[in-house]
Every structure is written in C-alpha cells, then in structure tokens.
Motif scaffolding. Sequence first.
Motif, mmCIF file in Angstrom:
data_model
loop_
_atom_site.group_PDB
_atom_site.id
_atom_site.type_symbol
_atom_site.label_atom_id
_atom_site.label_comp_id
_atom_site.label_asym_id
_atom_site.label_seq_id
_atom_site.Cartn_x
_atom_site.Cartn_y
_atom_site.Cartn_z
ATOM 1 N N THR A 119 -1.619 -6.442 15.745
ATOM 2 C CA THR A 119 -2.944 -5.928 15.363
ATOM 3 C C THR A 119 -4.041 -6.855 15.877
ATOM 4 O O THR A 119 -5.054 -6.402 16.438
ATOM 5 N N SER A 129 -9.929 -15.495 7.619
ATOM 6 C CA SER A 129 -8.910 -16.332 6.972
ATOM 7 C C SER A 129 -7.658 -15.556 6.607
ATOM 8 O O SER A 129 -6.698 -16.127 6.094
ATOM 9 N N LEU A 137 -7.458 1.112 14.974
ATOM 10 C CA LEU A 137 -6.170 0.999 15.653
ATOM 11 C C LEU A 137 -5.042 1.102 14.657
ATOM 12 O O LEU A 137 -5.237 0.900 13.460
ATOM 13 N N LEU A 138 -3.877 1.407 15.183
ATOM 14 C CA LEU A 138 -2.663 1.388 14.397
ATOM 15 C C LEU A 138 -1.790 0.296 14.996
ATOM 16 O O LEU A 138 -1.403 0.399 16.158
ATOM 17 N N GLY A 173 -13.226 -11.470 7.866
ATOM 18 C CA GLY A 173 -11.884 -11.643 7.310
ATOM 19 C C GLY A 173 -11.081 -12.614 8.154
ATOM 20 O O GLY A 173 -9.869 -12.456 8.339
ATOM 21 N N ASN A 231 -12.105 -21.333 2.456
ATOM 22 C CA ASN A 231 -11.354 -21.231 3.714
ATOM 23 C C ASN A 231 -12.160 -21.602 4.957
ATOM 24 O O ASN A 231 -11.664 -21.462 6.081
ATOM 25 N N LYS A 271 0.835 -1.207 0.000
ATOM 26 C CA LYS A 271 0.000 0.000 0.000
ATOM 27 C C LYS A 271 0.871 1.258 0.000
ATOM 28 O O LYS A 271 0.514 2.285 -0.544
ATOM 29 N N VAL A 285 -4.235 -11.209 9.631
ATOM 30 C CA VAL A 285 -4.682 -10.699 10.930
ATOM 31 C C VAL A 285 -5.803 -11.576 11.474
ATOM 32 O O VAL A 285 -5.811 -11.964 12.647
#
Length: 323
Positions: free
Chosen positions: A137, A160, A266-267, A158, A187, A45, A163
């Motif tokens: 994360t 699979s 969050l970061l 998400g 999955n 990214k 994170v």
Amino acid sequence: MKAMAMASWAANEPLRPVELPAPAVGPRDVRVAVKFAGVNPVDWKMRSEGPLRLAARLLAPPPPVVLGVDFAGIVAEIGSAVTSVKLGDRVVGGTDFSRGQRGSLADTVVVRADQVTHVPETVPLDVAGALPIAGVTAWRAVVELGRIIAGKRVLILGASGGVGQLAVQVAKHVQHAFVAGVCSAKNVELVKSLGADAVIDYGAGDPLDQARALGPFDAVIDCVGGYAGGRCRALLGANGRHVMVSPHTPDEFVQLALAPFTTRTLLGRVDGAAIRPILGAVAAGQVQVRITDRFPLERAEDAHRLSQAGRATGKIVIEVGEE
Ligand SMILES: NC(=O)c1ccc[n+]([C@@H]2O[C@H](COP(=O)([O-])OP(=O)(O)OC[C@H]3O[C@@H](n4cnc5c(N)ncnc54)[C@H](OP(=O)(O)O)[C@@H]3O)[C@@H](O)[C@H]2O)c1
C-alpha cells in the motif's frame, strides 16, 4: 492444521483455536508452513465493519472463518506445475478470500505460487511477514499513485502508522523526495527518525493549516481517512495528486467522483509481484520495518484489539512457529 478462527460471521465473533483439515494443493499452488502472520486493520474490520465484513463473507470459504492476509514462512509442498519456488524456500505472501483461500492466522496456508515471493537471506522472516499489505500500500501510494520522484514534495497524513511509516521511508530513502509527515506529539521524533524533513503534530493546531507553509505538494497521501478532500487538494501544486489510502466516510467516496484526475484511492492487494519492490527496498536497507508487538497464535484476539485501538507505533506480528 492449527488455526484461530471465528465459528460464524456474526459481528465480533471471537477467535478460537481450531483444528482443520489442511487444504489440498492444486497444480499451481504452494503449501507454506507459516512462521509469522502480520496484523492489519483490514483483519479486524472484516469482523466488525459493514462493507468489508460483507465482502469478506461473500468471498471467503464457509465457516470456520480463518482471517489474516500477510504471512511469511517455509514452502512445505508444491503443486505439479510450480517451478518458481521449491521445498524449503523462505517466502512471503498474502492469502486471498476471492480465490476461496483461508487466511493466515494458521500454521499452514495454501495459495497460488504467484501469491508468494522469495525472502532475501538478509531479511528476517518476521520482518517479511509484517510487510505485505502495509508495504504494498505504501509503495503504490507513493510511487504509483503519488508519482513521487526525486525533488518532489509529499505530505503524509498518518505518518506514524503501519502504512505511513513505510510511505515516509519510501518517499525519502527510495524516491529522494521532500517529506512532511503528520502524527501525534508522542510520535514526532519517531517520524523524524524515519527521514521526514518536517513533522506536524496534529494536536498543536489544524494540521492542514500548518502544512500550508510547507507546500505546495506534489502529493498529499492520507493514510488515516477523515481529512476533507477539498482541503487536501488545496495543498497541491499543478498536477498534484491526493491519494486516499483509507476512504471511509461518504464524503470521501464522493471526492473520487468530484475530482477523478486528482483524487485516487487504491486497494493494497498483495501478491508476489506487488511485494517485490518494497521487499527489495527493505533488503537494500532503505526501508526499516518496526515491529513493536508480538503475540503467539493463541493470542490473535489480543493482537486484533491492539490494532483496533489505533495507537500501535509499529507493526504487530503473530508468531506461529520457529524460523
Ligand atoms: N486501501 C488499502 O488497500 C489499505 C491498505 C492498508 C491499510 N489501509 C487502511 O489505512 C489505514 C491505516 O492503516 P495502518 O495499517 O497504517 O493503521 P495503523 O498502523 O493502525 O496506523 C494508524 C495511525 O493513524 C494515526 N492517526 C490517528 N488519527 C490521526 C490523525 N488525525 N492524523 C494523523 N494521524 C492519525 C495514528 O498515529 P498517532 O498515534 O500518531 O495519531 C496511527 O499510527 C487503516 O484505515 C487501514 O484499514 C487501507
């Protein structure tokens, strides 16, 4: 030092092999001989997307640009004030552009000593190298923001992904919660095998509609982005939390202002202290890190392309040197 680098910040500039002078080691720094570098979506990214690329460009040292955050390796030099690690220690950590550091697609990184932590003998270095961003994360989303403890119910969108797989395992095997996961049909068995109590195939009908029968949830953790915030919050019980790991649409940022007590983001910034809890869970056998793809440093471009395709079913690691 040997690295894979972009010659400039031009969008999608290719990664090419370069030789760079090794950075000097300051009093509070460590030099690590990198053995494995983990790949995360943030890496590509920064090459292709607006805000992340802009932020990275403002913070990073001047080109050539060495990307990559996650690394695991061996301490090769320590600064005069460093007492927390010694030469030869196995460590894991993350690089940080905001401290003027180059990234981990290299055989050497120089970071502050508090950016690394020891890797227990029972944890292989490739596993450690795949862990920092995704692991920190997942831990923060489930434990800190999601506030998931035994007896609570969590929905992981998400489940699979890099994170998501770790979030499912932290919620189930560390926090002992009821876990429902959302992923594609191929999955479903994988997510079940990680410990999910219920798995929803998002191709078999609206996943949030399907999830209603399993709720209300104490946390809905969106590791994908693009799921409507209001619909996620509608699945929550009293005092529930909607955690957005990957907000990227304008609507998702609006949700943070609309529902500041319920919706959080969050970061996953990594340093030694942030990595330790999830690394401890890996060392204790509560959490497994599935490495599905490995590339030599020279093929970092292929590793980024695979991550960008969004269909990897585990972590991607770059093999930089022998352990
Ligand atoms: N805030 C932070 O600090 C932070 C930290 C880490 C990651 N992130 C962001 O979080 C996102 C996930 O990261 P990652 O490392 O887990 O990426 P990843 O390993 O590429 O996983 C992405 C997963 O999304 C799944 N997916 C795609 N469409 C879906 C849908 N409609 N519903 C449910 N699942 C879907 C895919 O699984 P299927 O093939 O099963 O669809 C894939 O496994 C990325 O956008 C990343 O940039 C943010």
